[in-house]
Design an enzyme around this catalytic site. Structure first.
Site, PDB file in Angstrom:
ATOM      1  N   PHE A  50      13.808  13.110  27.331  1.00 31.45           N
ATOM      2  CA  PHE A  50      14.119  14.302  26.752  1.00 31.45           C
ATOM      3  C   PHE A  50      13.606  15.158  26.698  1.00 31.45           C
ATOM      4  CE2 PHE A  50      14.291  10.345  23.567  1.00 31.45           C
ATOM      5  CZ  PHE A  50      15.532  10.456  22.934  1.00 31.45           C
ATOM      6  N   GLU A  51      14.211  15.929  27.095  1.00 33.55           N
ATOM      7  CA  GLU A  51      13.772  17.363  27.447  1.00 33.55           C
ATOM      8  C   GLU A  51      12.295  17.865  27.062  1.00 33.55           C
ATOM      9  OE1 GLU A  51      15.702  21.475  28.122  1.00 33.55           O
ATOM     10  OE2 GLU A  51      16.808  20.173  27.681  1.00 33.55           O
ATOM     11  N   ALA A  52      11.872  17.860  25.526  1.00 29.21           N
ATOM     12  CA  ALA A  52      10.881  18.217  25.354  1.00 29.21           C
ATOM     13  C   ALA A  52       9.769  18.035  25.928  1.00 29.21           C
ATOM     14  CB  ALA A  52      10.687  18.552  23.485  1.00 29.21           C
ATOM     15  N   GLY A  53       9.409  16.397  26.611  1.00 24.90           N
ATOM     16  CA  GLY A  53       8.848  16.197  26.923  1.00 24.90           C
ATOM     17  C   GLY A  53       8.068  14.266  26.734  1.00 24.90           C
TER      18      GLY A  53
END
Length: 260
Positions: A50-53
């Site tokens: 996921f892009e947030a981490g």
């Protein structure tokens, strides 16, 4: 055969495209649903970034509504923030990028920035890249979701947000300094597309039941290649639909939407 919505067909087809024991970098919505369905069926070893981490979380608290939803962090084996997960892709640790867009051309370049006018005076402004530009540049293969319409499948993009095969030259991506092999599949509810290895042009691989290659060509603005082994798209079974509706998106945040 059970009845299904266009978005359920897209999610199911996206699931079919994903492979076991690989890593997929997902965007919000249908890419997440497709990935969860793949994990529940043929690809239990599929890992999600996921892009947030988060990397490979256990989605036991329900479907994340965005790539920054805290449910996407549950039991993740890696959680160090946006910059760190993009560094992972630059090191070659993402097999698939799963992205969307507003326009696509025959070489798999995607526009999600604006349509009509100029960059500073756009007629229609879209959300922009988010992380899709970097995902398409660094992940090994790109999977793109898009509505099948002539205004979206265009000869010339108004803006290149996410790189595909550029102008179609054999060494375009290498000269551009990007990684990976480029666009892999384009998914719509009416057709599944791939890319010809020699010309890097978009090729029709599968059509939805009741559709023909000519039906699809009418919805594409460029000269579309058609596979000599054209197939009918597989349809979701009752079990697939139950998983999509009850396990992947039980509240219908994405699957219950209507096509405009």
């Amino acid at each position: 055969m059970a009845e299904y919505t266009p978005f359920e067909m897209i999610a199911y087809t996206g699931s079919r495209v994903l492979e076991d024991n690989t890593i997929v970098f997902v965007g919000t919505g249908l890419p997440i649903i497709a990935s969860i369905h793949a994990q529940l069926t043929h690809a239990p070893g599929l890992g999600i970034i996921f892009e947030a981490g988060p990397l490979t979380p256990v989605l036991e608290m329900g479907m994340p509504l965005s790539v920054g939803d805290t449910r996407a962090c549950r039991k993740a084996c890696y959680l160090k923030g946006l910059s760190s997960v993009f560094e992972l892709t630059q090191r070659g640790h993402a097999d698939f990028a799963f992205i969307g867009g507003a326009q696509i051309d025959m070489y798999g370049n995607v526009n999600s920035t604006f349509e009509g006018g100029t960059y500073t005076k756009a007629q229609t402004r879209f959300p922009g890249s988010g992380g899709a530009g970097a995902m398409a540049a660094n992940c090994e293969k790109s999977i793109i979701i898009m509505a099948l319409e002539p205004r979206r499948f265009v000869n010339q993009l108004d803006f290149v947000t996410s790189i595909g095969f550029g102008d179609g030259a054999e060494n375009y991506r290498e000269k551009a300094g990007v990684m990976g092999s480029g666009p892999y599949r384009v998914i719509t509810n009416e057709a599944l597309f791939g890319f010809d290895e020699g010309t890097r042009r978009m090729m029709l691989l599968e059509v939805a039941p009741g559709r023909t290659a000519d039906d699809i060509k009418k919805k594409v603005s460029f000269d579309l290649l058609v596979s000599s082994d054209l197939k009918e798209m597989a349809q979701p079974t009752e079990k697939d639909l139950r998983l999509l509706r009850e396990e992947c998106d039980p509240d219908g945040f994405f699957l219950a939407r209507k096509l405009k």
